[in-house]
Scaffold this motif. Sequence first.
Motif, short mmCIF file in Angstrom:
data_model
loop_
_atom_site.label_atom_id
_atom_site.label_comp_id
_atom_site.label_asym_id
_atom_site.label_seq_id
_atom_site.Cartn_x
_atom_site.Cartn_y
_atom_site.Cartn_z
N HIS A 113 26.90 -28.67 -52.00
CA HIS A 113 28.25 -28.25 -51.62
C HIS A 113 29.24 -28.41 -52.78
O HIS A 113 30.15 -27.60 -52.95
N ILE A 131 21.33 -20.26 -50.93
CA ILE A 131 22.67 -19.88 -50.47
C ILE A 131 23.11 -18.57 -51.13
O ILE A 131 23.76 -17.72 -50.51
N ARG A 161 31.99 -22.25 -52.17
CA ARG A 161 32.93 -23.31 -51.82
C ARG A 161 34.37 -22.81 -51.61
O ARG A 161 35.06 -23.30 -50.70
N CYS A 201 24.25 -24.50 -42.68
CA CYS A 201 24.08 -24.99 -44.05
C CYS A 201 24.24 -26.51 -44.13
O CYS A 201 25.21 -27.07 -43.62
N GLY A 247 24.32 -28.07 -47.01
CA GLY A 247 24.78 -28.34 -48.37
C GLY A 247 25.72 -29.54 -48.52
O GLY A 247 25.62 -30.28 -49.50
N PRO A 248 26.62 -29.77 -47.55
CA PRO A 248 27.55 -30.89 -47.74
C PRO A 248 26.87 -32.26 -47.77
O PRO A 248 27.46 -33.21 -48.29
N CYS A 276 31.26 -18.74 -46.52
CA CYS A 276 30.53 -20.02 -46.40
C CYS A 276 29.56 -20.00 -45.21
O CYS A 276 29.86 -19.46 -44.14
N LEU A 277 28.41 -20.64 -45.38
CA LEU A 277 27.34 -20.60 -44.38
C LEU A 277 27.28 -21.86 -43.51
O LEU A 277 26.31 -22.10 -42.81
N CYS A 335 28.56 -25.40 -55.04
CA CYS A 335 28.25 -24.11 -54.42
C CYS A 335 29.33 -23.08 -54.75
O CYS A 335 30.53 -23.35 -54.63
S1 SF4 Z 1 28.67 -25.43 -46.52
FE1 SF4 Z 1 26.92 -24.54 -47.65
S2 SF4 Z 1 27.49 -22.40 -48.09
FE2 SF4 Z 1 29.37 -23.51 -47.49
S3 SF4 Z 1 30.24 -24.16 -49.43
FE3 SF4 Z 1 29.03 -25.87 -48.68
S4 SF4 Z 1 27.01 -25.60 -49.61
FE4 SF4 Z 1 28.10 -23.66 -49.84
#
Ligand code: SF4
Lengths: 385, 150
Positions: A252, A308, A258, A286, A288-289, A280-281, A255
């Motif tokens: 995240h 992503i 972001r 996602c 990612g965070p 954002c997914l 990404c």
């Molecule tokens: S939640 Fe996933 S797609 Fe969205 S910014 Fe964060 S890492 Fe990227």
Amino acid sequence: MSDKKAATRGPLTTPPSTPVRTPVQTLGEALAERGVSRRSFLKFASYTASILALPPTAATAIAQGLANARRQSVIWLSFQECTGCTESITRARTPSIEDLIFDFISLDYHHTLQNASGHAAEEARMAAMEENAGEYIVIVDGSVPLKDDGIYSTIAGITNLQMLEETVKDAFAVISVGSCAAFGGIPGANPNPTGAVPISDIITDKPVINISGCPPIPEAMTGTIAYLLSFAAIPELDHLGRPKAFFGEAIHDRCYRRPFYERGLFAKSFDDEGARQGWCLFEVGCKGPVTYNACATLKWNGGVSFPIQSGHGCLGCSEPGFWDLGGFYKPLSTAKGDPLKWAGGAAVVGAAVGAASAYAARNLRKKSLKAAAAAATPPTAEEKE
Amino acid sequence: MPRDARATCLDATVTGMALSVLAEVGRLLEALAASGQPGAIDLRSLPLTDADREQLEELLGRGEVQAELELTGRSEVWETAYPGAWWIRHRGAGDRIAAEEIAVCSVPDILLAHPDDIRAAARRLQHDLTTQQAPSAPEAGATNVETPHV
Ligand code: SF4
Ligand code: SF4
């Protein structure tokens, strides 16, 4: 828990018996015979410094360290695994500077890649252990089953546990590649029928470096080996035993989607307008965070893309317990319509959003991914009881 | 300019990052001029879009020296229009950019012949001369390097 600090080879190993060895060629000498110049070492070192996030000026020291090093004996043990990690590190393509690492190591045992089989293969393992006592590296992919005396996975007539303990005895360090070896992975997923455990649960008297991922990014594996060879030391690790150079930042944090997250622009399904706009997914699952890995910077297949970028959320494959999170497409927070609230812990808007959500994500890091997801997900009926 | 294959929807965006890098190059050049202290900036680790990279290349321009190296894949080194600031681009698999940096120094290390390579070259040339003059009596202990370096 405090981070494991970088350590040098000296104090980490006291091999019980170090055989007297005849002088062997340095890598510089050995590769010069094949027409590999020191400039090629320097080029490889620049590439390595870059993927290890070291300053470019470190390249000269890396090149010197590599040229003076001996070919590193590596014994690769495969236990409860799918060979995807081997596929990742050996990705077939034309010989290039990235592959020079394979000239730096002597892969003395590897089920999939070695020519020898049966007794000859096991003898090769024993010979490598004896010749390189105290200096060889053991790479493990796959978890180890402990239930019912470990009978659920055996090789050469012994259990994985026996083979691991026997092989690691005189090793310099152990690298657990893939989430199965690092955290139990798929074999360890609920209900874990074989009692699978990660390598670090068994090996506690040697440095164990975890290169998690399902599979891990090849550069994370080769970069770590190059670091060990260049500096004869263990790179700095995070609290899960992973090199910070590759696992120091959340997906995240790096990404490219972001900015959409910050503006609250989320794809709600994989074929809606938001998905087409590259938003954002988060809301389509996602992770990612709360996932620490280098996919957003190193990317995959030599830097072509990463999930992503290809339109799919991060699965969280480099974090412990990622299989048991309740669904790849389930948002980390099911709090309706306000993932920012989950990320920031409060209503956060404007410029403050970035800092607050990053702070929240880092705080979540202190818990495992599972715990983080549990915190973000309403308890099930069973849990309520 | 050959493009890195990492295509994203952000590739065409100029973020202003090139100007920040340029300012950093300026600081490194001042340090080199004042104390001889070399420096470098790893471009791969920066969130540069393709457009940023092109802008940076354009702003730094080209100087007097350009070199192309064949080192397990192609590498390119050129002095920018600001002497002492060098652009080094290493290509890896599929000719993609594997490493890229701006080195601030008199001459980048990658252009210098390494003492070990020079020693090996001397031995090899001696061997080649010997075998040319007396092909039936190759010198004992001569290096078996056959492929000329670089
Ligand atoms: S939640 Fe996933 S797609 Fe969205 S910014 Fe964060 S890492 Fe990227
Ligand atoms: S994006 Fe996430 S799930 Fe995909 S490989 Fe990277 S860490 Fe694993």
